[in-house]
Design a protein around this motif. Structure first.
Motif, PDB file in Angstrom:
ATOM      1  N   ASP A 190       3.529  -3.953 -13.229  1.00  0.00           N
ATOM      2  CA  ASP A 190       4.598  -3.209 -13.891  1.00  0.00           C
ATOM      3  C   ASP A 190       5.923  -3.665 -13.263  1.00  0.00           C
ATOM      4  OD1 ASP A 190       6.482  -1.374 -14.683  1.00  0.00           O
ATOM      5  OD2 ASP A 190       5.200   0.388 -14.432  1.00  0.00           O
ATOM      6  N   LYS A 233       3.981   1.389  -1.190  1.00  0.00           N
ATOM      7  CA  LYS A 233       4.711   1.460  -2.462  1.00  0.00           C
ATOM      8  C   LYS A 233       3.838   1.977  -3.595  1.00  0.00           C
ATOM      9  CE  LYS A 233       6.299  -2.853  -2.524  1.00  0.00           C
ATOM     10  NZ  LYS A 233       6.966  -4.084  -2.934  1.00  0.00           N
ATOM     11  N   TYR A 234       2.565   1.515  -3.614  1.00  0.00           N
ATOM     12  CA  TYR A 234       1.746   1.795  -4.792  1.00  0.00           C
ATOM     13  C   TYR A 234       0.664   2.865  -4.559  1.00  0.00           C
ATOM     14  CZ  TYR A 234       4.098  -2.464  -6.210  1.00  0.00           C
ATOM     15  OH  TYR A 234       5.065  -3.388  -6.488  1.00  0.00           O
ATOM     16  N   TYR A 279       4.329 -12.414 -10.436  1.00  0.00           N
ATOM     17  CA  TYR A 279       3.423 -11.664 -11.306  1.00  0.00           C
ATOM     18  C   TYR A 279       3.387 -10.208 -10.838  1.00  0.00           C
ATOM     19  CZ  TYR A 279      -0.431 -10.308 -14.249  1.00  0.00           C
ATOM     20  OH  TYR A 279      -1.185  -9.668 -15.201  1.00  0.00           O
ATOM     21  N   ARG A 280       3.675  -9.313 -11.752  1.00  0.00           N
ATOM     22  CA  ARG A 280       3.624  -7.884 -11.432  1.00  0.00           C
ATOM     23  C   ARG A 280       2.877  -7.154 -12.531  1.00  0.00           C
ATOM     24  NH1 ARG A 280       9.583  -9.373 -10.896  1.00  0.00           N
ATOM     25  NH2 ARG A 280      10.229  -8.661  -8.836  1.00  0.00           N
ATOM     26  N   ILE A 299      -5.674  -1.149  -9.529  1.00  0.00           N
ATOM     27  CA  ILE A 299      -5.224  -2.267 -10.376  1.00  0.00           C
ATOM     28  C   ILE A 299      -6.344  -2.603 -11.361  1.00  0.00           C
ATOM     29  CG2 ILE A 299      -4.323  -4.644 -10.336  1.00  0.00           C
ATOM     30  CD1 ILE A 299      -4.070  -4.095  -7.171  1.00  0.00           C
ATOM     31  N   SER A 305       8.016  -2.233  -9.957  1.00  0.00           N
ATOM     32  CA  SER A 305       8.116  -3.060  -8.761  1.00  0.00           C
ATOM     33  C   SER A 305       9.586  -3.225  -8.355  1.00  0.00           C
ATOM     34  CB  SER A 305       7.474  -4.417  -9.026  1.00  0.00           C
ATOM     35  OG  SER A 305       8.063  -5.409  -8.253  1.00  0.00           O
ATOM     36  N   SER A 314      -6.904   0.663  -3.919  1.00  0.00           N
ATOM     37  CA  SER A 314      -7.181  -0.772  -3.797  1.00  0.00           C
ATOM     38  C   SER A 314      -7.512  -1.130  -2.360  1.00  0.00           C
ATOM     39  CB  SER A 314      -5.974  -1.594  -4.231  1.00  0.00           C
ATOM     40  OG  SER A 314      -5.492  -1.124  -5.453  1.00  0.00           O
ATOM     41  N   GLY A 328      10.658  -4.421  -4.933  1.00  0.00           N
ATOM     42  CA  GLY A 328       9.742  -5.579  -4.858  1.00  0.00           C
ATOM     43  C   GLY A 328      10.352  -6.831  -5.482  1.00  0.00           C
ATOM     44  N   THR A 329       9.961  -7.984  -4.950  1.00  0.00           N
ATOM     45  CA  THR A 329      10.458  -9.245  -5.506  1.00  0.00           C
ATOM     46  C   THR A 329       9.390  -9.937  -6.347  1.00  0.00           C
ATOM     47  OG1 THR A 329       9.703 -10.426  -3.547  1.00  0.00           O
ATOM     48  CG2 THR A 329      11.999  -9.663  -3.538  1.00  0.00           C
ATOM     49  N   GLY A 330       8.143  -9.483  -6.247  1.00  0.00           N
ATOM     50  CA  GLY A 330       7.051 -10.143  -6.973  1.00  0.00           C
ATOM     51  C   GLY A 330       6.543 -11.377  -6.238  1.00  0.00           C
ATOM     52  N   LEU A 331       7.003 -11.532  -4.984  1.00  0.00           N
ATOM     53  CA  LEU A 331       6.579 -12.723  -4.224  1.00  0.00           C
ATOM     54  C   LEU A 331       5.691 -12.380  -3.025  1.00  0.00           C
ATOM     55  CD1 LEU A 331       9.970 -14.675  -4.191  1.00  0.00           C
ATOM     56  CD2 LEU A 331       7.936 -15.244  -5.492  1.00  0.00           C
ATOM     57  N   PHE A 355      -7.310  -4.631   0.014  1.00  0.00           N
ATOM     58  CA  PHE A 355      -6.928  -6.033   0.187  1.00  0.00           C
ATOM     59  C   PHE A 355      -7.545  -6.504   1.504  1.00  0.00           C
ATOM     60  CE2 PHE A 355      -3.667  -6.860  -3.068  1.00  0.00           C
ATOM     61  CZ  PHE A 355      -3.539  -5.589  -3.607  1.00  0.00           C
ATOM     62  N   ASP A 392      -5.809   1.539   0.331  1.00  0.00           N
ATOM     63  CA  ASP A 392      -4.903   2.641  -0.041  1.00  0.00           C
ATOM     64  C   ASP A 392      -5.548   3.562  -1.065  1.00  0.00           C
ATOM     65  OD1 ASP A 392      -4.218   1.922  -2.850  1.00  0.00           O
ATOM     66  OD2 ASP A 392      -3.331   0.142  -1.909  1.00  0.00           O
ATOM     67  N   ALA A 432       0.846  -1.201   0.000  1.00  0.00           N
ATOM     68  CA  ALA A 432       0.000   0.000   0.000  1.00  0.00           C
ATOM     69  C   ALA A 432       0.883   1.253   0.000  1.00  0.00           C
ATOM     70  CB  ALA A 432      -0.923  -0.024   1.208  1.00  0.00           C
TER      71      ALA A 432
HETATM   72  P1  ADP Z   1       5.959  -6.808  -5.433  1.00  0.00           P
HETATM   73  O1  ADP Z   1       7.159  -7.227  -4.705  1.00  0.00           O
HETATM   74  O2  ADP Z   1       6.195  -6.562  -6.873  1.00  0.00           O
HETATM   75  O3  ADP Z   1       5.215  -5.735  -4.757  1.00  0.00           O
HETATM   76  P2  ADP Z   1       3.697  -8.441  -4.759  1.00  0.00           P
HETATM   77  O4  ADP Z   1       3.496  -9.882  -4.917  1.00  0.00           O
HETATM   78  O5  ADP Z   1       3.624  -7.887  -3.398  1.00  0.00           O
HETATM   79  O6  ADP Z   1       5.081  -8.127  -5.458  1.00  0.00           O
HETATM   80  O7  ADP Z   1       2.654  -7.691  -5.655  1.00  0.00           O
HETATM   81  C1  ADP Z   1       2.486  -8.096  -7.000  1.00  0.00           C
HETATM   82  C2  ADP Z   1       2.044  -6.953  -7.857  1.00  0.00           C
HETATM   83  O8  ADP Z   1       0.752  -6.522  -7.468  1.00  0.00           O
HETATM   84  C3  ADP Z   1       2.886  -5.718  -7.699  1.00  0.00           C
HETATM   85  O9  ADP Z   1       4.018  -5.756  -8.546  1.00  0.00           O
HETATM   86  C4  ADP Z   1       1.920  -4.621  -8.104  1.00  0.00           C
HETATM   87  O10 ADP Z   1       1.913  -4.526  -9.517  1.00  0.00           O
HETATM   88  C5  ADP Z   1       0.577  -5.140  -7.659  1.00  0.00           C
HETATM   89  N1  ADP Z   1       0.160  -4.561  -6.360  1.00  0.00           N
HETATM   90  C6  ADP Z   1       0.287  -5.134  -5.150  1.00  0.00           C
HETATM   91  N2  ADP Z   1      -0.245  -4.347  -4.191  1.00  0.00           N
HETATM   92  C7  ADP Z   1      -0.742  -3.256  -4.818  1.00  0.00           C
HETATM   93  C8  ADP Z   1      -1.419  -2.052  -4.379  1.00  0.00           C
HETATM   94  N3  ADP Z   1      -1.706  -1.844  -3.115  1.00  0.00           N
HETATM   95  N4  ADP Z   1      -1.774  -1.167  -5.335  1.00  0.00           N
HETATM   96  C9  ADP Z   1      -1.513  -1.376  -6.638  1.00  0.00           C
HETATM   97  N5  ADP Z   1      -0.858  -2.469  -7.103  1.00  0.00           N
HETATM   98  C10 ADP Z   1      -0.488  -3.401  -6.210  1.00  0.00           C
END
Ligand code: ADP
Length: 458
Positions: A409, A363-364, A406-407, A393, A413, A447, A418-421, A449, A388, A361
């Motif tokens: 962008d 970061k994005y 999966y990302r 998304i 990330s 978003s 970010g690691t995408g995990l 969650f 947030d 939250a």
């Molecule tokens: P990362 O390390 O890339 O953040 P995550 O598995 O935590 O990997 O998240 C995967 C992808 O989901 C992110 O790369 C981003 O594109 C999207 N994402 C996650 N949380 C948010 C958010 N709060 N707002 C917008 N996009 C999000």
């Protein structure tokens, strides 16, 4: 009755045999002048009359017995004993009927057993997890089990098998089996659907004595899930190597520059060291995430048994992240209910879940925005939402966000560390807690969650 089946002749023969001894004795008496001829005829007639009566009586009794036996043979033994009274006559039929009753009982028992076995086989057929079809002649479906009906989404499969399966290799194998040739052991093919399905088919030819012709058993084995798993494993190894190779390549490049052209450039050293540190940290973070993901997966089947107060988890997370949020000019607001909410779980793993969600939250989301962490309850569930105000998304990404690496962008990330995990870790921990994750988002707005966890009752 006396005309058919030679009854008349048989009756005459019977009377003859019965009257003959009387006639012989009568004539012997006549020859010795012990009686006169009139008495001879009288004696013979006296013998013929009872013989005739006896014969007709016996015939009637035989007919009654035959009728009983016929009825017993036509009636199903399961319908009951059919014990009708038969008046006792001259024939010793009691033993015969006793034997018949015994035979009926044995037959009844055998039929009941056969019925039970048929029911069992039928149940077993329906309970088979793989789709199975029995084909009669001309590729017609004679029977299909529940799994087959579900697989093709029909109440009951009917008609020709080609209405459901048209793959040429499969049809060729079915025809080969009809011709008595050994069909291929396993035929793999794809069924094109909204989502393509990979299937393996096995064909067995039942060379029975059936009067209705040949019967084939076609068994299908759905390979879609295992294929997908296989693909995911291949993708995972490729993705993990790629993620590690990128920082490693930067590290090698920086080292080569430091050893080579920038050896004496002291100003460049600092820049390269900073870059190398960032890339090493990225690799270390990636390895940490990979390890914790595999650790969570190993224990995913065993549900944690601790009692965790959600307020404590969230206060811990917010104090951990507060410094980072302050640097970014963002605020984290905790909205907790008055009554403490406890869930059955693992404190450290739940801390990891909400650290990842709040970190995302941060970061994005937009600069100077507020991140709300809200706890509510609904029935037997605790809902913890991380909301947030950010870029949001797009719908098509939402279902894939929890896949590893999966990302939306990738560059963004990575730039944000970010690691995408992160969300894959969240998903596995939540599923270990027998909860679920719900993601809703509006592009340009933000978003939400939501983690839904079972409340701890005691
Ligand atoms: P990362 O390390 O890339 O953040 P995550 O598995 O935590 O990997 O998240 C995967 C992808 O989901 C992110 O790369 C981003 O594109 C999207 N994402 C996650 N949380 C948010 C958010 N709060 N707002 C917008 N996009 C999000």
């Amino acid at each position: 009755m006396y005309n058919s089946n030679g009854y008349l002749w048989k009756m005459l023969l019977f009377i003859l045999v019965a009257a003959l001894p009387v006639a012989i004795v009568a004539f012997w008496l006549l020859s010795h002048d012990l009686i006169i001829i009139d008495y001879v005829f009288l004696l013979i007639v006296a013998a013929i009359l009872p013989a005739f009566l006896l014969y007709t009586k016996l015939v009637r009794e035989m007919q009654a017995v035959a009728f009983r036996m016929e009825r017993a043979a036509v009636m199903s033994p399961l319908e009951g004993d059919g014990r009708g009274s038969l008046r006792s006559g001259l024939l010793p039929v009691d033993n015969l009927f006793l034997a018949m009753q015994q035979y009926r009982r044995v037959l009844q028992h055998m039929l009941k057993e056969a019925q039970a076995r048929q029911d069992e086989a039928s149940l077993l057929f329906d309970m088979l997890p793989d789709p199975v079809m029995v084909l009669g002649s001309k590729r017609r479906i004679r029977r299909s089990n529940d799994a087959a009906n579900q697989f093709f989404n029909v109440d009951q499969m009917e008609g020709e098998v080609t209405a459901f399966l048209r793959h040429p290799a499969l049809l060729k194998a079915i025809d080969a089996a009809y011709e008595g040739k050994d069909p291929e052991k396993r035929i793999e093919f794809t069924i094109s659907d909204v989502i393509p399905r990979y299937v393996a088919a096995y064909i067995v030819n039942l060379k029975g004595e059936s009067s209705e012709g040949l019967r084939l058993i076609v068994t299908l084995h759905d390979l879609t899930a295992s294929r997908r798993m296989q693909q995911m494993r291949v993708d995972f190894v490729a993705n993990a190597s790629h993620e590690l190779r990128t920082p490693l390549a930067i590290l090698i490049g920086a080292l080569e520059t430091l050893i080579g052209p920038a050896r004496d450039d002291l100003a460049a050293h600092q820049r390269f060291f900073t870059m190398m540190q960032a890339q090493s940290l990225r690799m270390s973070q990636l390895i940490d995430d990979l390890l914790s993901l595999s650790q969570i997966e190993i224990n995913e089947h065993s549900r944690p048994s601790g009692r965790v107060e959600m307020a404590k988890v969230l206060q811990g997370v917010s104090s951990l992240i507060r410094a980072k949020s302050a640097d970014l000019g963002k605020t984290i607001s905790l909205k907790l209910p008055e009554e403490p909410v406890c869930v059955t779980g693992d404190f450290d793993q739940l801390t990891q879940v909400f650290t990842n969600l709040v970190d995302n939250a941060l970061k994005y989301s937009r600069e100077d925005s507020e991140i709300i962490v809200e706890v509510t309850t609904a029935g037997k569930e605790a809902h913890v939402a991380v909301i947030d105000q950010g870029e949001g998304i797009a719908e098509e990404h939402i279902s894939r966000l929890t896949e590893r690496f999966y990302r939306v962008d990738s560059d963004r990330s990575r730039k944000l560390g970010g690691t995408g995990l992160g969300l894959a870790i969240v998903k596995h921990i939540v599923s270990r807690h027998r909860g679920h994750l719900e993601i809703t988002s509006v592009v340009g707005k933000g978003s939400k969650f939501s983690v839904k966890l079972p409340i701890s009752v005691s």
